[in-house]
Enzyme design. Structure first.
Site, PDB file in Angstrom:
ATOM      1  N   ARG A  43       4.276   1.335 -17.462  1.00 17.76           N
ATOM      2  CA  ARG A  43       4.582   0.414 -16.375  1.00 17.76           C
ATOM      3  C   ARG A  43       5.823  -0.414 -16.719  1.00 17.76           C
ATOM      4  NH1 ARG A  43       0.242  -3.790 -13.708  1.00 17.76           N
ATOM      5  NH2 ARG A  43      -1.091  -1.984 -14.146  1.00 17.76           N
ATOM      6  N   GLU A  95       6.094   7.201 -11.900  1.00 14.68           N
ATOM      7  CA  GLU A  95       4.637   7.262 -12.107  1.00 14.68           C
ATOM      8  C   GLU A  95       4.358   6.461 -13.367  1.00 14.68           C
ATOM      9  OE1 GLU A  95       1.451   9.872 -14.178  1.00 14.68           O
ATOM     10  OE2 GLU A  95       2.820  11.119 -12.999  1.00 14.68           O
ATOM     11  N   CYS A 115      -2.436  10.979 -17.508  1.00 14.42           N
ATOM     12  CA  CYS A 115      -2.343   9.870 -16.559  1.00 14.42           C
ATOM     13  C   CYS A 115      -3.516   9.845 -15.601  1.00 14.42           C
ATOM     14  CB  CYS A 115      -1.026   9.939 -15.788  1.00 14.42           C
ATOM     15  SG  CYS A 115      -0.602  11.596 -15.236  1.00 14.42           S
TER      16      CYS A 115
END
Length: 523
Positions: A243, A265, A302
């Site tokens: 992030r 992503e 993920c």
């Protein structure tokens, strides 16, 4: 395998001049040769200039030419043989079967995009023919197609050295759209990246395309990446990673004189709802399936199921007991890099201060290994403590016990954006599932029933995306043929003579495309 330790710019191997990057075998902590010197501003500028010069030529290649290029990349990757797999194993610690499967997926998605390109539906051709007699005003002849945005910067991912890296999904979809690609290789697997980059360069030469269609750069830290995103010739970004990294690129892209889209992503905990009837009927089987999904690949996916939600009671207790017993027998697995292993340990240490640990896997037997962990908390604690929503990139998960159905619904509403949400249900759970579905549609890009989220099929219908912070753009997917849409924009042509119209829009429809003609879809 011929590894040079160099970047690839304009079809040539180019030595960098900045700080060195060297891969580390995470199973042994051994440094692997060769080292890769990072690119400087001049080399980055050269790559961007070549990409921009190649753009107008490449974007007007025929559908057949572009499809053949994507297929040529797949063939060149396959021609690398076992040497590619051996290097990727050394750089990532991933097992043979996993990397063989990932190579198959990488080549398969290149061929899937070749099929998509040939079909031409992604052009989304729309024609509204002139109506000169219309009253009170005539209508002009209007024709629309999609064109590529321009050169795309792609950032290789740490956890998929093939399928989400140099020739992975972002690169394949951008090339399919008609965009040149400049890849910043991930520092964890530079040798694998160079081998794949060499395969792309060979495919470019085979197909007679401009050398600037592809470049591969290396660079430590974020300086080169930010400079790449800042270059005015870059028109979009594809990223898979943390992030913090994704948001940094988003800020850079938005602060440009001409802001550009970043398709990042970033993070997800992929909630799994254990509905009451399903728990009552098959708690033990669900627990075993969960642990298998959780520990697959040391949890470095993920879509790893990092959060489970169920009603407190004997059925959930049975699930927890079985999951704990199963996890306690799971072997520790080597993680991708020393940095990822350290971040995982930090994340589970942090969660230990907020939730109760109920199980741990077998002790590590080597460096950089992931020991599975399982934690339990309550819905009330989860709703009051944002730290419990943090992603633990590895084989660790949190089980949340809810006092009643209302708490399950409250918890669903409180979730951040996710890549996936899973419902484990039986027939008696349908009403509860129906009440949750509208919430989950707002929270996730993919909703599963009676499965586990690890494993992403490359196909037309797949969505690998979701609301923030799962991705930076909730409207897109990074997997599946719809990924091509990220790198396209519509253009309308009004009253152009046939001689000036793009081939896809010409009056005779020479490409035999299935157009939207005067509001009706052609057969």
């Amino acid at each position: 395998m011929n590894l040079t330790g160099r970047m690839l710019i304009g079809g040539q191997a180019v030595a960098g001049s900045q700080a060195l990057i060297a891969a580390i075998d995470p199973a042994t902590n051994q440094t692997l040769e060769p080292a890769y010197a990072g690119g400087d501003q001049e080399q980055l500028g050269q790559a961007c200039a070549l990409a921009w010069a190649a753009f107008d030529n490449y974007r007007e290649t025929t559908l057949s030419q572009r499809a053949q290029f994507l297929e040529a990349i797949a063939e060149e990757i396959e021609a690398l043989g076992d040497g590619l797999i051996a290097r990727a194993m050394a750089e990532t610690g991933l097992p043979l079967a996993r990397l063989q499967g990932e190579r198959g997926r990488t080549c398969g998605q290149l061929r899937t995009f070749a099929r998509t390109v040939r079909a031409g539906e992604w052009l989304d051709v729309r024609v509204d023919q002139a109506q000169p007699e219309r009253q009170p005003l005539p209508r002009a002849d209007l024709r629309q197609r999609h064109i590529p945005l321009g050169p795309v910067a792609v950032f290789g991912a740490s956890n998929f050295p093939l399928a989400f890296s140099v020739a992975g999904g972002d690169t394949a979809s951008a090339l399919a759209a008609g965009c040149p690609v400049i890849v910043k290789a991930h520092g964890a697997h530079p040798g694998t990246s160079e081998l794949i980059g060499q395969a792309v360069v060979r495919a470019i030469a085979r197909c007679g395309l401009p050398a600037g269609v592809f470049a591969l750069l290396f660079g430590s830290g974020r300086e080169l990446g930010n400079a790449l995103v800042s270059d005015p010739r870059i028109k979009a970004v594809g990223f898979t990673g943390s992030r913090a990294g994704g948001l940094a690129l988003c800020r850079t892209a938005q602060n440009r004189p001409e802001p550009i889209p970043v398709y990042a992503e970033m993070s997800a905990i992929n909630p799994v709802f254990l509905l009451p009837a399903a728990l009552q009927a098959r708690a033990a089987a669900l627990a075993q399936g969960f642990v298998s999904s959780l520990t697959l690949g040391a949890g470095q996916f993920c879509t790893n199921p990092g959060l489970l939600i169920g009603l407190q009671g004997p059925e959930l207790d049975d699930f927890i007991a079985t999951a704990a017993a199963t996890l306690q027998q799971s072997r520790a697995q080597t993680m991708l890099t020393p940095g990822i292993a350290a971040a995982y340990q930090s994340a589970v240490d942090t969660l230990s201060g907020h939730a109760r640990q109920v199980a741990a896997g077998l002790n590590p037997e080597g460096p950089n290994q992931c020991q599975g962990r399982l934690f339990v908390s309550t819905a009330r604690e989860f709703l009051l403590n944002p730290a419990l929503q943090g992603e633990m990139f590895g084989a660790a998960a949190l089980i949340v016990q809810c006092a009643d159905v209302q708490e399950i619904q409250q918890l669903a509403e409180a979730l951040e954006g996710q890549l996936t949400a899973t419902l484990q249900l039986d027939d008696a759970d349908i009403a509860l599932a129906r009440s949750l579905l509208p919430v989950l549609e707002r929270k996730a890009g993919r909703i599963l029933v009676n499965g586990w989220p690890t494993g992403v099929e490359v196909c037309d219908a797949m969505v690998h995306g979701g609301p923030f912070p799962a991705t930076s753009d909730t409207r897109s997917t990074s997997v599946g043929t719809a990924a091509i849409q990220r790198f396209l924009r519509p253009v309308c042509y009004q009253d152009l003579p046939d001689a000036l119209l793009p081939t896809a829009l010409q009056h005779g429809n020479p490409l035999a495309l299935r157009r939207l003609l005067n509001g009706q879809r052609e057969a």
